[in-house]
Design an enzyme around this catalytic site. Structure first.
Site, mmCIF file in Angstrom:
data_model
loop_
_atom_site.group_PDB
_atom_site.id
_atom_site.type_symbol
_atom_site.label_atom_id
_atom_site.label_comp_id
_atom_site.label_asym_id
_atom_site.label_seq_id
_atom_site.Cartn_x
_atom_site.Cartn_y
_atom_site.Cartn_z
ATOM 1 N N THR A 158 -0.484 20.311 -21.923
ATOM 2 C CA THR A 158 -1.492 20.518 -22.971
ATOM 3 C C THR A 158 -0.918 21.296 -24.149
ATOM 4 O OG1 THR A 158 -2.312 22.576 -22.033
ATOM 5 C CG2 THR A 158 -3.376 20.561 -21.284
ATOM 6 N N TYR A 186 -13.765 9.259 -23.221
ATOM 7 C CA TYR A 186 -14.857 10.080 -22.697
ATOM 8 C C TYR A 186 -15.883 9.223 -21.951
ATOM 9 C CZ TYR A 186 -12.531 13.328 -25.707
ATOM 10 O OH TYR A 186 -11.546 14.120 -26.261
ATOM 11 N N HIS A 194 1.063 16.801 -25.226
ATOM 12 C CA HIS A 194 -0.180 16.679 -25.993
ATOM 13 C C HIS A 194 0.091 17.220 -27.397
ATOM 14 C CE1 HIS A 194 -3.047 16.834 -22.255
ATOM 15 N NE2 HIS A 194 -1.884 16.282 -21.940
ATOM 16 N N GLY A 241 -8.225 17.364 -31.369
ATOM 17 C CA GLY A 241 -8.363 18.789 -31.076
ATOM 18 C C GLY A 241 -9.739 19.266 -31.484
ATOM 19 N N GLU A 250 -1.731 16.841 -15.012
ATOM 20 C CA GLU A 250 -1.747 17.624 -16.258
ATOM 21 C C GLU A 250 -1.479 19.093 -15.918
ATOM 22 O OE1 GLU A 250 -4.688 16.805 -19.388
ATOM 23 O OE2 GLU A 250 -5.203 18.940 -19.247
ATOM 24 N N GLN A 301 -15.053 28.051 -12.675
ATOM 25 C CA GLN A 301 -14.448 26.828 -13.232
ATOM 26 C C GLN A 301 -15.528 25.759 -13.471
ATOM 27 O OE1 GLN A 301 -11.781 25.128 -10.411
ATOM 28 N NE2 GLN A 301 -10.972 23.621 -11.829
HETATM 29 P P1 FAD Z 1 -11.261 11.740 -31.635
HETATM 30 O O1 FAD Z 1 -10.809 10.538 -30.923
HETATM 31 O O2 FAD Z 1 -10.886 11.881 -33.072
HETATM 32 O O3 FAD Z 1 -12.839 11.789 -31.490
HETATM 33 C C1 FAD Z 1 -13.568 12.949 -31.890
HETATM 34 C C2 FAD Z 1 -14.993 12.549 -32.288
HETATM 35 O O4 FAD Z 1 -14.948 11.827 -33.525
HETATM 36 C C3 FAD Z 1 -15.677 11.618 -31.288
HETATM 37 O O5 FAD Z 1 -17.042 11.965 -31.271
HETATM 38 C C4 FAD Z 1 -15.479 10.229 -31.885
HETATM 39 O O6 FAD Z 1 -16.507 9.330 -31.519
HETATM 40 C C5 FAD Z 1 -15.531 10.542 -33.381
HETATM 41 N N1 FAD Z 1 -14.697 9.616 -34.177
HETATM 42 C C6 FAD Z 1 -13.452 9.193 -33.897
HETATM 43 N N2 FAD Z 1 -13.008 8.355 -34.864
HETATM 44 C C7 FAD Z 1 -13.993 8.271 -35.791
HETATM 45 C C8 FAD Z 1 -14.154 7.570 -37.031
HETATM 46 N N3 FAD Z 1 -13.175 6.794 -37.517
HETATM 47 N N4 FAD Z 1 -15.312 7.711 -37.705
HETATM 48 C C9 FAD Z 1 -16.318 8.496 -37.245
HETATM 49 N N5 FAD Z 1 -16.227 9.188 -36.067
HETATM 50 C C10 FAD Z 1 -15.091 9.073 -35.358
HETATM 51 N N6 FAD Z 1 -7.607 19.703 -26.710
HETATM 52 C C11 FAD Z 1 -6.609 20.556 -27.065
HETATM 53 O O7 FAD Z 1 -6.808 21.402 -27.963
HETATM 54 N N7 FAD Z 1 -5.365 20.501 -26.465
HETATM 55 C C12 FAD Z 1 -5.094 19.592 -25.492
HETATM 56 O O8 FAD Z 1 -3.963 19.572 -24.962
HETATM 57 C C13 FAD Z 1 -6.120 18.678 -25.088
HETATM 58 N N8 FAD Z 1 -5.869 17.735 -24.148
HETATM 59 C C14 FAD Z 1 -6.853 16.823 -23.830
HETATM 60 C C15 FAD Z 1 -6.584 15.823 -22.881
HETATM 61 C C16 FAD Z 1 -7.555 14.890 -22.524
HETATM 62 C C17 FAD Z 1 -7.227 13.810 -21.531
HETATM 63 C C18 FAD Z 1 -8.854 14.959 -23.113
HETATM 64 C C19 FAD Z 1 -9.920 13.973 -22.715
HETATM 65 C C20 FAD Z 1 -9.147 15.945 -24.047
HETATM 66 C C21 FAD Z 1 -8.152 16.890 -24.426
HETATM 67 N N9 FAD Z 1 -8.389 17.878 -25.386
HETATM 68 C C22 FAD Z 1 -7.387 18.767 -25.737
HETATM 69 C C23 FAD Z 1 -9.742 18.037 -25.977
HETATM 70 C C24 FAD Z 1 -9.898 17.262 -27.302
HETATM 71 O O9 FAD Z 1 -9.069 17.847 -28.289
HETATM 72 C C25 FAD Z 1 -11.368 17.343 -27.715
HETATM 73 O O10 FAD Z 1 -12.172 16.631 -26.825
HETATM 74 C C26 FAD Z 1 -11.671 16.956 -29.163
HETATM 75 O O11 FAD Z 1 -13.015 17.368 -29.436
HETATM 76 C C27 FAD Z 1 -11.623 15.461 -29.450
HETATM 77 O O12 FAD Z 1 -10.340 15.005 -29.476
HETATM 78 P P2 FAD Z 1 -10.053 13.409 -29.546
HETATM 79 O O13 FAD Z 1 -8.603 13.263 -29.679
HETATM 80 O O14 FAD Z 1 -10.736 12.712 -28.433
HETATM 81 O O15 FAD Z 1 -10.807 13.088 -30.932
#
Ligand code: FAD
Length: 287
Positions: free
Chosen positions: A49, A145, A79, A110, A18, A212
């Site tokens: 990202t 996660y 991303h 996000g 990444e 970090q």
């Molecule tokens: P989701 O999958 O939508 O989950 C978010 C929360 O909502 C979780 O607690 C989940 O349990 C809950 N949830 C999901 N679906 C439902 C539902 N149907 N009903 C009720 N609750 C639900 N952030 C950036 O801004 N830019 C990036 O480039 C970036 N890259 C990343 C790369 C990786 C590999 C990872 C692990 C994270 C990255 N992030 C990035 C961070 C990410 O945006 C955050 O962790 C964000 O808070 C959650 O994103 P998600 O896509 O996992 O959300």
């Protein structure tokens, strides 16, 4: 190439990196030399990202993903976050990615940005996965996660939500960073029990300086095994030793993960070619 094909056809542990675009105040070219060095290590793909609160007007992720794919000849993944975008804005971004030959997206919700009212079109990453799947044209990955997403109601709810993300179109998952492999193994087992059967890449962050570690733990809540904390404390005032200890720790995690049959390793390079090279050299014969 679609990343799903890589998992189906490579016959080895997928090894990806990444990277991130430079700050908006720096020219985009300022990262090209480092990215060139990182891509010369020949990972299976590199993901780029998307800035927190990013908008369709900021095309840096796409520019870097295209540079990696067409100038450095490594497959790329862009991303894309949705919580601050309308459908029309996501449409613009998808059209732009497609027009520039990007085939793979890591679809994310996000984080909510302070003082910015989230848009209502997409609430969860699974909404974005479903939207991209219906539109067609992209291979879709999702985030997961091992130590449970910070906002999740419970561990079980988080796994069931992840299942929804896969059912909505994510064909490959990339994990949040972790320092305790047993947390990843326990998560992977629960995902299997929930019939989440897509490949899961383990996210590994080599910690190379003290600031970090503190930032990472406060942002994502990764637990720190005693062995890790002891090493980091011992070398906290010796930057070179701390960097080497961080690299050694990441290598040990990766060797253990590969030995246990992980689908893939996703290395958070922090745009650092030295660290990426040291780790890649140490593990490439094992993949
Ligand atoms: P989701 O999958 O939508 O989950 C978010 C929360 O909502 C979780 O607690 C989940 O349990 C809950 N949830 C999901 N679906 C439902 C539902 N149907 N009903 C009720 N609750 C639900 N952030 C950036 O801004 N830019 C990036 O480039 C970036 N890259 C990343 C790369 C990786 C590999 C990872 C692990 C994270 C990255 N992030 C990035 C961070 C990410 O945006 C955050 O962790 C964000 O808070 C959650 O994103 P998600 O896509 O996992 O959300």
């Amino acid at each position: 190439m679609k990343i799903t094909e890589l998992f189906q056809n490579s016959g080895k542990t997928v090894f990806s990196y990444e990277v991130f675009p430079p700050k908006r105040t720096s020219p985009i070219e300022s990262v090209y030399d480092k990215l060139g060095e990182i891509c010369a290590l020949k990972p299976d793909f590199v993901s780029v990202t998307y800035g927190a609160g990013g908008t369709s007007k900021d095309s840096r992720t796409r520019e870097i993903a295209a540079k990696i794919k067409y100038d450095f000849n490594i497959e790329s993944v862009a991303h894309l976050t949705c919580v601050n975008s309308t459908k029309a804005e996501i449409d613009d971004t998808l059209d732009d990615l497609e027009a520039h030959g990007i085939e793979n997206i890591l679809a994310l919700r996000g984080d909510r940005v302070e003082n910015v009212e989230p848009k209502k079109d997409f609430v969860y990453a699974s909404d974005l996965c479903a939207y991209i799947k219906t539109r067609g044209g992209f291979d879709i990955a999702g985030a997961c996660y091992p130590e449970v997403h910070m906002e999740a109601e419970s561990e079980i709810a988080d796994i069931l939500n992840l299942k929804k993300k896969v059912e909505s179109g994510a064909t490959h998952l990339i994990s949040q960073l972790f320092f305790d492999n047993s947390a990843f193994y326990s998560f992977a087992e629960k995902a299997k029990i929930a019939s989440i059967n897509v490949p899961i890449e383990a996210g590994i962050m080599p910690v190379t300086n003290k600031a970090q570690i503190e930032r990472m733990v406060s942002l994502c809540g990764a637990s720190l095994p005693a062995k890790f904390s002891r090493t980091m404390q011992k070398y906290e005032n010796r930057p070179e030793a701390l960097r080497d200890a961080g690299i050694a720790y990441a290598v040990e995690q990766i060797v253990d993960l590969i030995s246990n049959g992980v689908d893939g390793i996703h290395l958070y390079t922090m745009n650092n070619p030295y660290v990426a090279r040291k780790i890649t050299e140490a593990v490439s014969s094992l993949l």
